[in-house]
Every structure is written in C-alpha cells, then in structure tokens.
Write a protein that holds these residues in place. Sequence first.
Motif, PDB file in Angstrom:
ATOM      1  N   VAL A  86       0.779   4.730 -10.723  1.00  0.00           N
ATOM      2  CA  VAL A  86       0.749   4.044  -9.432  1.00  0.00           C
ATOM      3  C   VAL A  86       1.935   3.097  -9.313  1.00  0.00           C
ATOM      4  N   ARG A  87       2.242   2.354 -10.374  1.00  0.00           N
ATOM      5  CA  ARG A  87       3.424   1.465 -10.327  1.00  0.00           C
ATOM      6  C   ARG A  87       4.694   2.265 -10.084  1.00  0.00           C
ATOM      7  N   ALA A  88       4.810   3.419 -10.722  1.00  0.00           N
ATOM      8  CA  ALA A  88       6.005   4.260 -10.544  1.00  0.00           C
ATOM      9  C   ALA A  88       6.096   4.790  -9.119  1.00  0.00           C
ATOM     10  N   LEU A  89       4.967   5.224  -8.556  1.00  0.00           N
ATOM     11  CA  LEU A  89       4.971   5.730  -7.181  1.00  0.00           C
ATOM     12  C   LEU A  89       5.317   4.613  -6.198  1.00  0.00           C
ATOM     13  N   VAL A  90       4.756   3.429  -6.424  1.00  0.00           N
ATOM     14  CA  VAL A  90       5.063   2.284  -5.554  1.00  0.00           C
ATOM     15  C   VAL A  90       6.531   1.901  -5.692  1.00  0.00           C
ATOM     16  N   ALA A  91       7.054   1.948  -6.902  1.00  0.00           N
ATOM     17  CA  ALA A  91       8.466   1.605  -7.118  1.00  0.00           C
ATOM     18  C   ALA A  91       9.404   2.537  -6.356  1.00  0.00           C
ATOM     19  N   LEU A  92       8.955   3.746  -6.102  1.00  0.00           N
ATOM     20  CA  LEU A  92       9.776   4.680  -5.327  1.00  0.00           C
ATOM     21  C   LEU A  92       9.926   4.228  -3.879  1.00  0.00           C
ATOM     22  N   GLY A  93       8.947   3.509  -3.369  1.00  0.00           N
ATOM     23  CA  GLY A  93       9.031   2.968  -2.019  1.00  0.00           C
ATOM     24  C   GLY A  93       9.271   4.043  -0.973  1.00  0.00           C
ATOM     25  N   ASP A  94      10.351   3.879  -0.209  1.00  0.00           N
ATOM     26  CA  ASP A  94      10.665   4.833   0.855  1.00  0.00           C
ATOM     27  C   ASP A  94      10.855   6.245   0.313  1.00  0.00           C
ATOM     28  N   ASP A  95      11.372   6.362  -0.912  1.00  0.00           N
ATOM     29  CA  ASP A  95      11.541   7.699  -1.490  1.00  0.00           C
ATOM     30  C   ASP A  95      10.187   8.397  -1.638  1.00  0.00           C
ATOM     31  N   PHE A  96       9.151   7.658  -2.048  1.00  0.00           N
ATOM     32  CA  PHE A  96       7.813   8.243  -2.140  1.00  0.00           C
ATOM     33  C   PHE A  96       7.333   8.683  -0.757  1.00  0.00           C
ATOM     34  N   LEU A  97       7.528   7.829   0.230  1.00  0.00           N
ATOM     35  CA  LEU A  97       7.090   8.151   1.584  1.00  0.00           C
ATOM     36  C   LEU A  97       7.812   9.382   2.121  1.00  0.00           C
ATOM     37  N   LEU A 145      -3.674   6.876  -0.851  1.00  0.00           N
ATOM     38  CA  LEU A 145      -3.852   5.439  -1.056  1.00  0.00           C
ATOM     39  C   LEU A 145      -2.525   4.740  -1.312  1.00  0.00           C
ATOM     40  N   VAL A 146      -1.689   5.329  -2.147  1.00  0.00           N
ATOM     41  CA  VAL A 146      -0.374   4.728  -2.404  1.00  0.00           C
ATOM     42  C   VAL A 146       0.428   4.704  -1.104  1.00  0.00           C
ATOM     43  N   HIS A 147       0.390   5.803  -0.376  1.00  0.00           N
ATOM     44  CA  HIS A 147       1.096   5.893   0.905  1.00  0.00           C
ATOM     45  C   HIS A 147       0.619   4.793   1.853  1.00  0.00           C
ATOM     46  N   ALA A 148      -0.696   4.660   2.015  1.00  0.00           N
ATOM     47  CA  ALA A 148      -1.261   3.668   2.928  1.00  0.00           C
ATOM     48  C   ALA A 148      -0.914   2.248   2.490  1.00  0.00           C
ATOM     49  N   CYS A 149      -1.002   1.976   1.201  1.00  0.00           N
ATOM     50  CA  CYS A 149      -0.698   0.632   0.704  1.00  0.00           C
ATOM     51  C   CYS A 149       0.783   0.300   0.869  1.00  0.00           C
ATOM     52  N   LEU A 150       1.651   1.270   0.647  1.00  0.00           N
ATOM     53  CA  LEU A 150       3.086   1.038   0.859  1.00  0.00           C
ATOM     54  C   LEU A 150       3.375   0.757   2.329  1.00  0.00           C
ATOM     55  N   ASP A 156       2.830  -6.831   5.776  1.00  0.00           N
ATOM     56  CA  ASP A 156       2.461  -8.151   5.253  1.00  0.00           C
ATOM     57  C   ASP A 156       3.320  -8.608   4.075  1.00  0.00           C
ATOM     58  N   ALA A 157       4.362  -7.867   3.767  1.00  0.00           N
ATOM     59  CA  ALA A 157       5.342  -8.241   2.729  1.00  0.00           C
ATOM     60  C   ALA A 157       4.713  -8.466   1.351  1.00  0.00           C
ATOM     61  N   ALA A 158       3.736  -7.658   0.987  1.00  0.00           N
ATOM     62  CA  ALA A 158       3.158  -7.737  -0.355  1.00  0.00           C
ATOM     63  C   ALA A 158       4.175  -7.231  -1.362  1.00  0.00           C
ATOM     64  N   GLY A 159       4.100  -7.741  -2.579  1.00  0.00           N
ATOM     65  CA  GLY A 159       5.011  -7.311  -3.626  1.00  0.00           C
ATOM     66  C   GLY A 159       4.525  -6.043  -4.296  1.00  0.00           C
ATOM     67  N   PRO A 160       5.390  -5.408  -5.097  1.00  0.00           N
ATOM     68  CA  PRO A 160       5.027  -4.137  -5.729  1.00  0.00           C
ATOM     69  C   PRO A 160       3.814  -4.229  -6.655  1.00  0.00           C
ATOM     70  N   ALA A 165      -1.698  -2.743  -7.631  1.00  0.00           N
ATOM     71  CA  ALA A 165      -3.057  -3.137  -8.022  1.00  0.00           C
ATOM     72  C   ALA A 165      -4.070  -2.731  -6.959  1.00  0.00           C
ATOM     73  N   THR A 166      -3.713  -2.897  -5.700  1.00  0.00           N
ATOM     74  CA  THR A 166      -4.628  -2.534  -4.615  1.00  0.00           C
ATOM     75  C   THR A 166      -4.878  -1.026  -4.600  1.00  0.00           C
ATOM     76  N   ALA A 167      -3.815  -0.241  -4.654  1.00  0.00           N
ATOM     77  CA  ALA A 167      -3.963   1.224  -4.625  1.00  0.00           C
ATOM     78  C   ALA A 167      -4.756   1.708  -5.835  1.00  0.00           C
ATOM     79  N   LEU A 168      -4.459   1.172  -7.013  1.00  0.00           N
ATOM     80  CA  LEU A 168      -5.160   1.588  -8.233  1.00  0.00           C
ATOM     81  C   LEU A 168      -6.642   1.226  -8.159  1.00  0.00           C
ATOM     82  N   ARG A 169      -6.937   0.011  -7.728  1.00  0.00           N
ATOM     83  CA  ARG A 169      -8.335  -0.427  -7.636  1.00  0.00           C
ATOM     84  C   ARG A 169      -9.116   0.461  -6.658  1.00  0.00           C
ATOM     85  N   LEU A 170      -8.531   0.733  -5.510  1.00  0.00           N
ATOM     86  CA  LEU A 170      -9.214   1.582  -4.531  1.00  0.00           C
ATOM     87  C   LEU A 170      -9.450   2.989  -5.085  1.00  0.00           C
ATOM     88  N   PHE A 171      -8.441   3.524  -5.786  1.00  0.00           N
ATOM     89  CA  PHE A 171      -8.588   4.863  -6.345  1.00  0.00           C
ATOM     90  C   PHE A 171      -9.665   4.890  -7.427  1.00  0.00           C
TER      91      PHE A 171
END
Length: 184
Positions: A86-97, A145-150, A156-160, A165-171
């Motif tokens: 999940v951290r790796a997918l979030v780190a991709l940011g726009d690339d993941f999207l 979930l990762v997509h929605a959280c990103l 809301d300018a949340a950090g990675p 943590a939000t995406a992982l917890r929901l999953f």
Amino acid sequence: MTRAHDATAAAITQAAARLIVRSEDPTVGAVAQATGVARGTIYRYFPTRQALLTAVLDQALLQAQRQMTQANLAGVPVADGLARAVRALVALGDDFLVLVRQRLLTGQDIPAFSLVIALLERGRQAGDLRSDLPLSCQVEALFALVHACLRASKLDAAGPEDISATALRLFLEGSRPPPAGPPR
C-alpha cells in the motif's frame, strides 16, 4: 541527453499525468500550459500527442515496477507485505492513478501489480486473509481503496503515511477472516 533535457521531459510527462488523472483531455496545449512551456517545446520532446501519452504510461509502468520490486513483498510476512504494498502504491501517486485508468480502459493487467496479487494469494492460503471471496474481488478492492484515498487526499492534503494507513485499515477490516466461533 542532458539533465536539463531529462528534467524538462519529466516535467512534461508529470503535467500530462496530472491532467489524465483529473479526467481532463491532455491536449498538447493543455500540457504546455500546465508545464509552463510552449507547445513547440512539447513537440521537440514528443513528436505527437500519442507519443506523449505513451511516454506517460511507460513512465508510470517503470515507476510501478521499481516501487514493487523495492517493496520486497515476497520476503516478508503478509501483514508487513500489505503495508509495504500500500505504501508503494501510494508513493506512485499520479502514476498509480494513470495505471488504474489504463487498466480500466484496456482490461489488461499491469505487470508490476502481479507482485501485489501474489501477496494477496499468499495471505489467503496462509489464512491471514479471507478466502471466501474471489481473489479478483480483493485485488479490485485494494486498488479501489488506494485509488479513492489518493484522490481524496488531493482535496484535504493528507500525507502519504496517512493515506497509506487509511487505505490499509479499510482493506484489512474487510479482508480479515471472521473470528472462529458461533455466529452472532
């Protein structure tokens, strides 16, 4: 190629990726405006709009492969692997999207994501994750979930770390096996 050339090409592809994930038409003019360069500059780096879009996708695929390889998902317990994935997918940011959008448009799997799928399968086999649901459902749920959280984080300018943590917890709340014992 020089570093300045590489930096300009990267800025152009990043601007195009931002436009793509905002569901805007990434015309050469829009990318030029978002990058702050002239249209002619875009064409010096990418001879056609399609060449630019291909470069955006290629860059996203390369970054995804790097992130997933560095995460070393196969070398850790499932819970740690999920956090890393999940951290790796979030780190991709726009690339993941961009990759998720491409996957939806073409129906083709993203090779770098096969490491995440293997991790989920390992978790199912070990009893760490539910196995009463189709694997494809869990895969889609994690990516969604990762997509929605990103996407929400951009509002809301949340950090990675918060996004991860939000995406992982929901999953995990939906993917953990139910506790043993009589049903309630």
